[in-house]
Motif scaffolding. Structure first.
Motif, PDB file in Angstrom:
ATOM      1  N   HIS A   4      -4.257  -0.115 -28.144  1.00 47.10           N
ATOM      2  CA  HIS A   4      -4.215  -1.517 -28.550  1.00 47.10           C
ATOM      3  C   HIS A   4      -5.623  -2.073 -28.683  1.00 47.10           C
ATOM      4  CE1 HIS A   4      -3.034  -5.717 -28.663  1.00 47.10           C
ATOM      5  NE2 HIS A   4      -3.822  -5.954 -27.638  1.00 47.10           N
ATOM      6  N   ASP A   5      -5.794  -3.004 -29.585  1.00 54.19           N
ATOM      7  CA  ASP A   5      -7.059  -3.728 -29.738  1.00 54.19           C
ATOM      8  C   ASP A   5      -7.214  -4.675 -28.559  1.00 54.19           C
ATOM      9  OD1 ASP A   5      -9.266  -5.142 -30.457  1.00 54.19           O
ATOM     10  OD2 ASP A   5      -8.335  -6.167 -32.168  1.00 54.19           O
ATOM     11  N   ASN A   6      -8.163  -4.375 -27.675  1.00 53.85           N
ATOM     12  CA  ASN A   6      -8.308  -5.155 -26.444  1.00 53.85           C
ATOM     13  C   ASN A   6      -9.001  -6.497 -26.646  1.00 53.85           C
ATOM     14  OD1 ASN A   6      -7.050  -3.487 -24.487  1.00 53.85           O
ATOM     15  ND2 ASN A   6      -8.778  -2.065 -24.609  1.00 53.85           N
ATOM     16  N   SER A   7      -9.272  -6.868 -27.889  1.00 50.28           N
ATOM     17  CA  SER A   7      -9.833  -8.191 -28.132  1.00 50.28           C
ATOM     18  C   SER A   7      -8.758  -9.269 -28.078  1.00 50.28           C
ATOM     19  CB  SER A   7     -10.538  -8.232 -29.489  1.00 50.28           C
ATOM     20  OG  SER A   7      -9.593  -8.038 -30.549  1.00 50.28           O
ATOM     21  N   ARG A   8      -7.505  -8.854 -28.060  1.00 51.01           N
ATOM     22  CA  ARG A   8      -6.385  -9.782 -27.965  1.00 51.01           C
ATOM     23  C   ARG A   8      -5.382  -9.300 -26.918  1.00 51.01           C
ATOM     24  NH1 ARG A   8      -5.875 -13.739 -31.571  1.00 51.01           N
ATOM     25  NH2 ARG A   8      -7.305 -13.782 -33.331  1.00 51.01           N
ATOM     26  N   TRP A  14      -3.098 -13.684 -27.547  1.00 51.66           N
ATOM     27  CA  TRP A  14      -4.152 -14.672 -27.236  1.00 51.66           C
ATOM     28  C   TRP A  14      -5.503 -13.954 -27.227  1.00 51.66           C
ATOM     29  CZ3 TRP A  14      -3.207 -19.902 -26.283  1.00 51.66           C
ATOM     30  CH2 TRP A  14      -4.290 -20.650 -25.810  1.00 51.66           C
ATOM     31  N   ALA A  15      -6.514 -14.603 -27.786  1.00 52.84           N
ATOM     32  CA  ALA A  15      -7.838 -13.982 -27.864  1.00 52.84           C
ATOM     33  C   ALA A  15      -8.427 -13.784 -26.467  1.00 52.84           C
ATOM     34  CB  ALA A  15      -8.765 -14.843 -28.716  1.00 52.84           C
ATOM     35  N   VAL A  16      -8.964 -12.586 -26.212  1.00 55.24           N
ATOM     36  CA  VAL A  16      -9.610 -12.280 -24.940  1.00 55.24           C
ATOM     37  C   VAL A  16     -11.057 -12.735 -25.007  1.00 55.24           C
ATOM     38  CG1 VAL A  16     -10.296 -10.424 -23.372  1.00 55.24           C
ATOM     39  CG2 VAL A  16      -8.079 -10.333 -24.521  1.00 55.24           C
ATOM     40  N   GLY A  20     -15.192  -9.344 -19.154  1.00 57.86           N
ATOM     41  CA  GLY A  20     -15.054  -9.796 -17.772  1.00 57.86           C
ATOM     42  C   GLY A  20     -13.730 -10.470 -17.476  1.00 57.86           C
ATOM     43  N   GLN A  21     -12.946 -10.768 -18.509  1.00 55.22           N
ATOM     44  CA  GLN A  21     -11.662 -11.434 -18.309  1.00 55.22           C
ATOM     45  C   GLN A  21     -10.624 -10.426 -17.860  1.00 55.22           C
ATOM     46  OE1 GLN A  21     -10.241 -14.360 -21.294  1.00 55.22           O
ATOM     47  NE2 GLN A  21      -8.330 -13.175 -21.329  1.00 55.22           N
ATOM     48  N   LYS A  22     -10.016 -10.668 -16.694  1.00 59.57           N
ATOM     49  CA  LYS A  22      -9.066  -9.727 -16.110  1.00 59.57           C
ATOM     50  C   LYS A  22      -7.620 -10.038 -16.463  1.00 59.57           C
ATOM     51  CE  LYS A  22     -12.371  -7.520 -14.069  1.00 59.57           C
ATOM     52  NZ  LYS A  22     -12.784  -6.185 -14.566  1.00 59.57           N
ATOM     53  N   PHE A  23      -7.340 -11.311 -16.777  1.00 63.05           N
ATOM     54  CA  PHE A  23      -5.969 -11.712 -17.087  1.00 63.05           C
ATOM     55  C   PHE A  23      -5.974 -12.679 -18.258  1.00 63.05           C
ATOM     56  CE2 PHE A  23      -6.031 -10.650 -12.590  1.00 63.05           C
ATOM     57  CZ  PHE A  23      -4.941  -9.808 -12.470  1.00 63.05           C
ATOM     58  N   CYS A  24      -4.911 -12.642 -19.047  1.00 67.40           N
ATOM     59  CA  CYS A  24      -4.763 -13.570 -20.163  1.00 67.40           C
ATOM     60  C   CYS A  24      -4.488 -14.970 -19.608  1.00 67.40           C
ATOM     61  CB  CYS A  24      -3.602 -13.124 -21.054  1.00 67.40           C
ATOM     62  SG  CYS A  24      -3.183 -14.314 -22.358  1.00 67.40           S
ATOM     63  N   PRO A  25      -5.275 -15.992 -20.014  1.00 64.64           N
ATOM     64  CA  PRO A  25      -5.060 -17.350 -19.507  1.00 64.64           C
ATOM     65  C   PRO A  25      -3.774 -17.989 -20.030  1.00 64.64           C
ATOM     66  CG  PRO A  25      -6.724 -17.356 -21.222  1.00 64.64           C
ATOM     67  CD  PRO A  25      -6.409 -15.918 -20.945  1.00 64.64           C
ATOM     68  N   THR A  31      -5.766  -7.932 -18.662  1.00 68.03           N
ATOM     69  CA  THR A  31      -6.598  -7.539 -19.793  1.00 68.03           C
ATOM     70  C   THR A  31      -7.894  -6.930 -19.255  1.00 68.03           C
ATOM     71  OG1 THR A  31      -7.599  -9.739 -19.897  1.00 68.03           O
ATOM     72  CG2 THR A  31      -5.691  -9.358 -21.299  1.00 68.03           C
ATOM     73  N   PRO A  32      -8.425  -5.895 -19.899  1.00 72.42           N
ATOM     74  CA  PRO A  32      -7.803  -5.185 -21.024  1.00 72.42           C
ATOM     75  C   PRO A  32      -6.690  -4.266 -20.554  1.00 72.42           C
ATOM     76  CG  PRO A  32      -9.824  -4.097 -20.387  1.00 72.42           C
ATOM     77  CD  PRO A  32      -9.733  -5.340 -19.534  1.00 72.42           C
ATOM     78  N   VAL A  33      -5.912  -3.762 -21.524  1.00 71.00           N
ATOM     79  CA  VAL A  33      -4.841  -2.827 -21.205  1.00 71.00           C
ATOM     80  C   VAL A  33      -5.439  -1.455 -20.942  1.00 71.00           C
ATOM     81  CG1 VAL A  33      -2.800  -1.660 -22.101  1.00 71.00           C
ATOM     82  CG2 VAL A  33      -3.155  -4.087 -22.562  1.00 71.00           C
ATOM     83  N   HIS A  34      -4.998  -0.841 -19.833  1.00 64.91           N
ATOM     84  CA  HIS A  34      -5.486   0.504 -19.497  1.00 64.91           C
ATOM     85  C   HIS A  34      -4.411   1.533 -19.816  1.00 64.91           C
ATOM     86  CE1 HIS A  34      -9.058  -1.005 -17.448  1.00 64.91           C
ATOM     87  NE2 HIS A  34      -8.278  -1.932 -16.890  1.00 64.91           N
TER      88      HIS A  34
END
Length: 261
Positions: A4-8, A14-16, A20-25, A31-34
């Motif tokens: 998956h594209d980890n920019s979303r 929702w845009a990441v 450093g962002q660990k969860f979607c607000p 996020t990101p998906v591992h």
């Protein structure tokens, strides 16, 4: 498998904001998906089971070493590091079944009522039917141990709520949580006794007795600011009534099986 594209966010698009962002607000998705690989599984095992400040081992350690503190924390809302009681009791009941099968290979229910049949002793026909029905019920309980445990919890919680309702402000759902955790204590004790089955043929009964003592000590610690004797006699009454109730329920089931045979 395409990644998956980890920019979303994979859940809601929702845009990441950045690495450093660990969860979607927006939805809370990590996020990101591992990708699921050995590193991922090892990380999940460490943080959900083996982590020292949270997870299963942490909850069990607190439950056995500081039970009153754990009960108070859970009832008052400090639950962030604790495993959910329903998940905990399900896993521990499964562990009891598995270890008992590996170590002793016998039934979870103390057998003795039907030993006369196995040894060829002469018994009246009606008693023989009752003993066979008792074995059938015991085998059903052993095969559905988690479900049987969950079926009894509402009765145990109701007993505690009725006995303690003039003593504390705990409601029925809170007693349901406490009863679940006290039952987990008994399962931990049972797990420790199962390897000694050759020397302790009635491990279940001994675990139940020790669990009652441990449960009483836990509630005395939980109600540390209340009169000790008041907590003790109420606990003894509640556990006694519940023991009789569970025995009667099993007896009724055995009678029904005998009648239908």
């Amino acid at each position: 498998m395409g990644m998956h594209d980890n920019s979303r966010c994979i859940n809601c698009e929702w845009a990441v904001a950045g690495t450093g962002q660990k969860f979607c607000p927006n939805c809370g998705q990590p996020t990101p998906v591992h990708r699921i690989d050995w590193h991922f599984l090892g990380h999940e095992l460490e943080h959900s089971v083996l982590h020292m400040d949270r997870g299963i081992l942490y909850s069990l350690k607190q439950l056995m070493l500081r039970p009153g503190v754990l009960l108070r924390d859970y009832i008052e809302g400090r639950r962030g590091n604790q495993v959910k009681p329903l998940l905990l009791i399900t896993m521990m009941s499964a562990a009891v079944v598995l270890l008992n099968k590996l170590v002793s290979g016998g039934s979870l229910i103390d057998g003795g009522a039907h030993q006369a049949i196995a040894t060829g002793q002469a018994v009246p026909e009606q008693l023989q039917q009752f003993m066979l029905a008792s074995r059938t019920v015991g085998e059903w309980i052993s095969g559905h141990f988690a479900a049987f445990t969950l079926m009894l919890l509402p009765f145990e919680a109701l007993t505690f709520w009725l006995v303690f309702r003039r003593f504390s402000r705990l409601n029925y759902p809170e007693w349901l949580v406490i009863s679940t955790l006290l039952t987990v204590q008994t399962f931990v004790i049972w797990l420790l006794l199962i390897p000694l089955h050759r020397w302790l043929p009635y491990a279940q009964s001994l675990a139940g007795l020790m669990g009652m003592v441990y449960g009483a000590a836990s509630l005395m610690q939980f109600f540390a600011t209340r009169p000790l004797l008041s907590t003790l006699w109420r606990t003894a009454v509640a556990l006694g009534v519940f023991s009789v109730t569970s025995t009667v329920l099993v007896l009724v089931a055995t009678i029904v099986v005998t009648w239908r045979a």
